[in-house]
Design a protein around this motif. Structure first.
Motif, PDB file in Angstrom:
ATOM      1  N   ASP A  14      37.955  -0.723  40.221  1.00  0.00           N
ATOM      2  CA  ASP A  14      39.320  -0.603  40.744  1.00  0.00           C
ATOM      3  C   ASP A  14      40.120  -1.830  40.291  1.00  0.00           C
ATOM      4  O   ASP A  14      40.061  -2.906  40.914  1.00  0.00           O
ATOM      5  CB  ASP A  14      39.268  -0.500  42.275  1.00  0.00           C
ATOM      6  CG  ASP A  14      40.650  -0.263  42.889  1.00  0.00           C
ATOM      7  OD1 ASP A  14      41.670  -0.526  42.208  1.00  0.00           O
ATOM      8  OD2 ASP A  14      40.699   0.175  44.055  1.00  0.00           O
ATOM      9  N   LEU A  15      40.866  -1.649  39.205  1.00  0.00           N
ATOM     10  CA  LEU A  15      41.596  -2.773  38.619  1.00  0.00           C
ATOM     11  C   LEU A  15      42.693  -3.282  39.557  1.00  0.00           C
ATOM     12  O   LEU A  15      42.920  -4.494  39.662  1.00  0.00           O
ATOM     13  CB  LEU A  15      42.183  -2.320  37.275  1.00  0.00           C
ATOM     14  CG  LEU A  15      42.535  -3.389  36.252  1.00  0.00           C
ATOM     15  CD1 LEU A  15      41.410  -4.364  36.017  1.00  0.00           C
ATOM     16  CD2 LEU A  15      42.948  -2.727  34.950  1.00  0.00           C
ATOM     17  N   ASP A  16      43.365  -2.356  40.255  1.00  0.00           N
ATOM     18  CA  ASP A  16      44.445  -2.779  41.163  1.00  0.00           C
ATOM     19  C   ASP A  16      43.901  -3.658  42.290  1.00  0.00           C
ATOM     20  O   ASP A  16      44.505  -4.667  42.647  1.00  0.00           O
ATOM     21  CB  ASP A  16      45.151  -1.559  41.764  1.00  0.00           C
ATOM     22  CG  ASP A  16      45.948  -0.804  40.705  1.00  0.00           C
ATOM     23  OD1 ASP A  16      46.301  -1.421  39.676  1.00  0.00           O
ATOM     24  OD2 ASP A  16      46.204   0.401  40.916  1.00  0.00           O
ATOM     25  N   ALA A  17      42.743  -3.269  42.803  1.00  0.00           N
ATOM     26  CA  ALA A  17      42.137  -4.068  43.883  1.00  0.00           C
ATOM     27  C   ALA A  17      41.732  -5.436  43.347  1.00  0.00           C
ATOM     28  O   ALA A  17      41.903  -6.466  44.026  1.00  0.00           O
ATOM     29  CB  ALA A  17      40.922  -3.330  44.460  1.00  0.00           C
ATOM     30  N   ALA A  18      41.223  -5.472  42.111  1.00  0.00           N
ATOM     31  CA  ALA A  18      40.811  -6.753  41.524  1.00  0.00           C
ATOM     32  C   ALA A  18      42.024  -7.655  41.303  1.00  0.00           C
ATOM     33  O   ALA A  18      41.968  -8.865  41.545  1.00  0.00           O
ATOM     34  CB  ALA A  18      40.075  -6.501  40.206  1.00  0.00           C
ATOM     35  N   VAL A  19      43.135  -7.061  40.872  1.00  0.00           N
ATOM     36  CA  VAL A  19      44.359  -7.845  40.684  1.00  0.00           C
ATOM     37  C   VAL A  19      44.833  -8.413  42.024  1.00  0.00           C
ATOM     38  O   VAL A  19      45.217  -9.578  42.113  1.00  0.00           O
ATOM     39  CB  VAL A  19      45.461  -6.983  40.027  1.00  0.00           C
ATOM     40  CG1 VAL A  19      46.828  -7.637  40.160  1.00  0.00           C
ATOM     41  CG2 VAL A  19      45.125  -6.748  38.564  1.00  0.00           C
ATOM     42  N   ARG A  20      44.790  -7.595  43.048  1.00  0.00           N
ATOM     43  CA  ARG A  20      45.210  -8.092  44.371  1.00  0.00           C
ATOM     44  C   ARG A  20      44.342  -9.272  44.799  1.00  0.00           C
ATOM     45  O   ARG A  20      44.842 -10.270  45.320  1.00  0.00           O
ATOM     46  CB  ARG A  20      45.166  -6.969  45.412  1.00  0.00           C
ATOM     47  CG  ARG A  20      46.337  -5.996  45.288  1.00  0.00           C
ATOM     48  CD  ARG A  20      46.483  -5.122  46.536  1.00  0.00           C
ATOM     49  NE  ARG A  20      45.311  -4.283  46.774  1.00  0.00           N
ATOM     50  CZ  ARG A  20      45.109  -3.092  46.182  1.00  0.00           C
ATOM     51  NH1 ARG A  20      45.993  -2.605  45.347  1.00  0.00           N
ATOM     52  NH2 ARG A  20      44.019  -2.388  46.450  1.00  0.00           N
ATOM     53  N   ALA A  57      38.168  -2.797  33.206  1.00  0.00           N
ATOM     54  CA  ALA A  57      37.967  -1.509  33.867  1.00  0.00           C
ATOM     55  C   ALA A  57      37.771  -0.447  32.792  1.00  0.00           C
ATOM     56  O   ALA A  57      38.261  -0.593  31.670  1.00  0.00           O
ATOM     57  CB  ALA A  57      39.164  -1.175  34.746  1.00  0.00           C
ATOM     58  N   PRO A  58      37.029   0.613  33.104  1.00  0.00           N
ATOM     59  CA  PRO A  58      36.754   1.638  32.090  1.00  0.00           C
ATOM     60  C   PRO A  58      38.008   2.413  31.690  1.00  0.00           C
ATOM     61  O   PRO A  58      38.914   2.615  32.498  1.00  0.00           O
ATOM     62  CB  PRO A  58      35.742   2.560  32.771  1.00  0.00           C
ATOM     63  CG  PRO A  58      35.768   2.236  34.214  1.00  0.00           C
ATOM     64  CD  PRO A  58      36.393   0.892  34.387  1.00  0.00           C
ATOM     65  N   LEU A  59      38.042   2.819  30.426  1.00  0.00           N
ATOM     66  CA  LEU A  59      39.129   3.653  29.905  1.00  0.00           C
ATOM     67  C   LEU A  59      38.482   4.765  29.097  1.00  0.00           C
ATOM     68  O   LEU A  59      37.730   4.501  28.162  1.00  0.00           O
ATOM     69  CB  LEU A  59      40.050   2.800  29.023  1.00  0.00           C
ATOM     70  CG  LEU A  59      41.214   3.532  28.336  1.00  0.00           C
ATOM     71  CD1 LEU A  59      42.220   4.031  29.363  1.00  0.00           C
ATOM     72  CD2 LEU A  59      41.917   2.600  27.348  1.00  0.00           C
ATOM     73  N   GLY A  60      38.763   6.006  29.496  1.00  0.00           N
ATOM     74  CA  GLY A  60      38.228   7.134  28.743  1.00  0.00           C
ATOM     75  C   GLY A  60      36.855   7.564  29.231  1.00  0.00           C
ATOM     76  O   GLY A  60      36.273   6.973  30.135  1.00  0.00           O
ATOM     77  N   ASP A  74      30.085  -2.417  42.941  1.00  0.00           N
ATOM     78  CA  ASP A  74      31.050  -3.404  43.437  1.00  0.00           C
ATOM     79  C   ASP A  74      31.648  -4.243  42.309  1.00  0.00           C
ATOM     80  O   ASP A  74      32.451  -5.134  42.561  1.00  0.00           O
ATOM     81  CB  ASP A  74      30.376  -4.361  44.435  1.00  0.00           C
ATOM     82  CG  ASP A  74      29.901  -3.621  45.673  1.00  0.00           C
ATOM     83  OD1 ASP A  74      30.586  -2.668  46.085  1.00  0.00           O
ATOM     84  OD2 ASP A  74      28.846  -3.992  46.217  1.00  0.00           O
ATOM     85  N   GLY A  75      31.227  -3.985  41.075  1.00  0.00           N
ATOM     86  CA  GLY A  75      31.633  -4.805  39.944  1.00  0.00           C
ATOM     87  C   GLY A  75      30.631  -5.923  39.733  1.00  0.00           C
ATOM     88  O   GLY A  75      29.663  -6.075  40.491  1.00  0.00           O
TER      89      GLY A  75
END
Ligand code: CO
Length: 134
Positions: A14-20, A57-60, A74-75
């Protein structure tokens, strides 16, 4: 041969959560997301005074980090990136010492627009290592 630690990469689902976490909780400066379809990832760089953290974060469909995230929901720390002056000379020296270069062995253009290579963790103390020509 290796120089500065360019970044530590952390794979996240979850990239948004990591950015936060990095921007809002830890108070760090965070870049805009960069989509790298040829690498199968989206990256965000966290700028620290002495190095960077790469949030991946994964793409594709067949992202190279999908399996890692399946094992680490959890990363987790995914790779270290060291700077080298001459990536082809570094590659050839590592290969001569028996290290395995991932992919076809040729440098690709990484998130900073510079040539990068990845080395097999089994040959580098159990750690996936990226070399970037700085
Ligand atoms: Co990296």
């Amino acid at each position: 041969m290796i120089g500065r630690l360019n970044h530590v990469a952390i794979a996240v689902s979850d990239l948004d959560a990591a950015v936060r976490t990095y921007r809002d909780t830890l108070g760090a400066r965070v870049s805009a997301p960069l989509r790298l379809p040829e690498h199968g990832v989206v990256t965000i760089f966290v700028e620290l005074p002495n190095t960077k953290i790469e949030l991946l974060a994964p793409l594709g469909e067949d992202s190279p980090i999908a399996k890692f995230l399946a094992r680490n929901p959890d990363g987790g720390i995914h790779h270290l990136c060291y700077e080298v002056d001459d990536i082809l000379a570094a590659r050839d020296r590592l290969k001569a010492d028996g290290a395995r270069v991932l992919g076809n062995g040729e440098p690709r253009i990484g998130a900073h627009g510079k040539p990068v290579l990845f080395l097999h963790p089994k040959d580098l103390c159990g750690t996936l290592v990226e070399l970037e020509e700085a």
